[in-house]
Design an enzyme around this catalytic site. Structure first.
Site, PDB file in Angstrom:
ATOM      1  N   VAL A 127      43.274  18.526  -9.437  1.00 15.75           N
ATOM      2  CA  VAL A 127      41.965  18.346  -8.686  1.00 15.75           C
ATOM      3  C   VAL A 127      40.840  18.524  -9.529  1.00 15.75           C
ATOM      4  O   VAL A 127      39.855  18.013  -9.484  1.00 15.75           O
ATOM      5  CB  VAL A 127      41.992  19.676  -7.479  1.00 15.75           C
ATOM      6  CG1 VAL A 127      40.672  19.219  -6.762  1.00 15.75           C
ATOM      7  CG2 VAL A 127      42.955  19.051  -6.409  1.00 15.75           C
ATOM      8  N   VAL A 130      40.198  15.472 -11.651  1.00 16.64           N
ATOM      9  CA  VAL A 130      39.555  14.440 -11.034  1.00 16.64           C
ATOM     10  C   VAL A 130      38.148  14.621 -10.668  1.00 16.64           C
ATOM     11  O   VAL A 130      37.275  13.961 -10.774  1.00 16.64           O
ATOM     12  CB  VAL A 130      40.469  14.172  -9.865  1.00 16.64           C
ATOM     13  CG1 VAL A 130      39.797  13.020  -9.084  1.00 16.64           C
ATOM     14  CG2 VAL A 130      41.760  13.535 -10.442  1.00 16.64           C
ATOM     15  N   GLU A 131      37.787  15.978 -10.169  1.00 17.69           N
ATOM     16  CA  GLU A 131      36.729  16.237  -9.834  1.00 17.69           C
ATOM     17  C   GLU A 131      35.661  16.487 -10.889  1.00 17.69           C
ATOM     18  O   GLU A 131      34.245  16.209 -10.538  1.00 17.69           O
ATOM     19  CB  GLU A 131      36.705  17.608  -8.774  1.00 17.69           C
ATOM     20  CG  GLU A 131      37.610  17.565  -7.589  1.00 17.69           C
ATOM     21  CD  GLU A 131      36.678  17.058  -6.341  1.00 17.69           C
ATOM     22  OE1 GLU A 131      35.432  16.517  -6.653  1.00 17.69           O
ATOM     23  OE2 GLU A 131      37.073  16.879  -5.253  1.00 17.69           O
ATOM     24  N   SER A 132      36.077  17.143 -11.745  1.00 23.61           N
ATOM     25  CA  SER A 132      34.630  17.256 -12.838  1.00 23.61           C
ATOM     26  C   SER A 132      35.244  17.460 -14.098  1.00 23.61           C
ATOM     27  O   SER A 132      34.322  17.553 -15.122  1.00 23.61           O
ATOM     28  CB  SER A 132      34.346  18.844 -12.678  1.00 23.61           C
ATOM     29  OG  SER A 132      35.434  19.952 -12.854  1.00 23.61           O
ATOM     30  N   TYR A 221      40.633   8.641  -4.653  1.00 25.57           N
ATOM     31  CA  TYR A 221      40.721   9.882  -5.031  1.00 25.57           C
ATOM     32  C   TYR A 221      42.054  10.687  -4.849  1.00 25.57           C
ATOM     33  O   TYR A 221      42.490  11.359  -5.593  1.00 25.57           O
ATOM     34  CB  TYR A 221      39.410  10.605  -4.320  1.00 25.57           C
ATOM     35  CG  TYR A 221      39.607  11.942  -4.471  1.00 25.57           C
ATOM     36  CD1 TYR A 221      38.924  12.677  -5.593  1.00 25.57           C
ATOM     37  CD2 TYR A 221      40.281  12.773  -3.592  1.00 25.57           C
ATOM     38  CE1 TYR A 221      38.913  14.152  -5.706  1.00 25.57           C
ATOM     39  CE2 TYR A 221      40.243  14.310  -3.670  1.00 25.57           C
ATOM     40  CZ  TYR A 221      39.571  14.980  -4.923  1.00 25.57           C
ATOM     41  OH  TYR A 221      39.884  16.415  -4.994  1.00 25.57           O
TER      42      TYR A 221
END
Length: 242
Positions: A127, A130-132, A221
């Site tokens: 997570v 992918v997020e940051s 996502y």
């Protein structure tokens, strides 16, 4: 090689100079002639002529110096010979500040949060990637903050008085993200795909359309996170087997 042999070598060197028509005293005379062309300031600070070094296996074992117009053989403490070639081929020293690996840097905090909320640390890593991409200072145009890109409103619900500030602290952000994702997973009866979709698009959007056919960005996502998660699981399995 013994010192006596070095003296013989020096003697042969001096004899060679004489045969070439350049007696040792001529070296001194040449140095004096060149010194007269310098300014008065330079006369007081003129550097001594460089010594001729006798090197054996990369170690300076003796030196031939010019003193009072004569060549003198001396035996200083042995030192490692410094050459231009050695300087070029010497390996570069690493920078004083090592570049850290963010995966390893945040892994202890991620594992602690995963254990606290019953999550898999590899899932949290996926997570965050992918997020940051492990950037603790990331802030999206919509205001999602930190490593796990938590919205300020969600931060308030999770108990942060000032989420825009508090969620920039990596430990706070990871704890909040793990707690929120665990809660979402419970809301969707353990369905990880729906929990991830709700994490990205909001629980209300997923509740209205569980198939997520109207949210191609969210579908992408979810696939990205699950692909990374499965790769980590496969890697762990292979390491355990071999």
């Amino acid at each position: 090689m013994k010192r006596k042999s070095w003296r013989n070598t020096a003697g042969l060197f001096i004899a060679g100079l004489i045969l070439l028509g350049l007696p040792p005293t001529a070296l001194a005379q040449t140095s004096k002639t060149k010194a007269k062309t310098k300014t008065t300031a330079n006369k007081h600070h003129a550097p001594a002529p460089p010594a001729m070094q006798i090197i054996e296996n990369g170690i300076v074992v003796a030196e031939i110096n010019l003193h009072g117009g004569e060549l003198v053989l001396s035996y200083p403490a042995p030192t490692v010979a410094k050459t231009a070639k050695a300087a070029k081929t010497a390996p570069r020293q690493p920078p004083s500040q090592a570049i850290h690996d963010p995966v390893r840097l945040y892994d202890p905090v991620i594992r602690e949060a995963a254990w606290r909320y019953g999550m898999d640390p590899d899932l949290l890593h996926a997570v965050i990637k992918v997020e940051s991409n492990y950037n603790p200072h990331a802030v999206s145009p919509k205001g999602a903050t930190g490593l796990m890109q938590i919205m300020p409103a969600t931060g308030v619900e999770l108990g942060f008085a000032n989420p825009r500030r508090d969620l920039l602290i990596p430990a706070n952000n990871i704890d909040a993200g793990a707690r929120y994702l665990a809660w979402l997973k419970d809301q969707f009866d353990g369905d990880l795909s729906l929990a991830l979709a709700a994490y990205n698009a909001g629980i209300g959007a997923v509740a209205r359309n569980q198939a997520l056919s109207n949210y191609p960005e969210t579908s992408k996502y979810v696939r990205s996170v699950l692909d990374l998660y499965r790769q980590a699981e496969l890697t762990a399995l292979l390491r355990a087997r071999y």
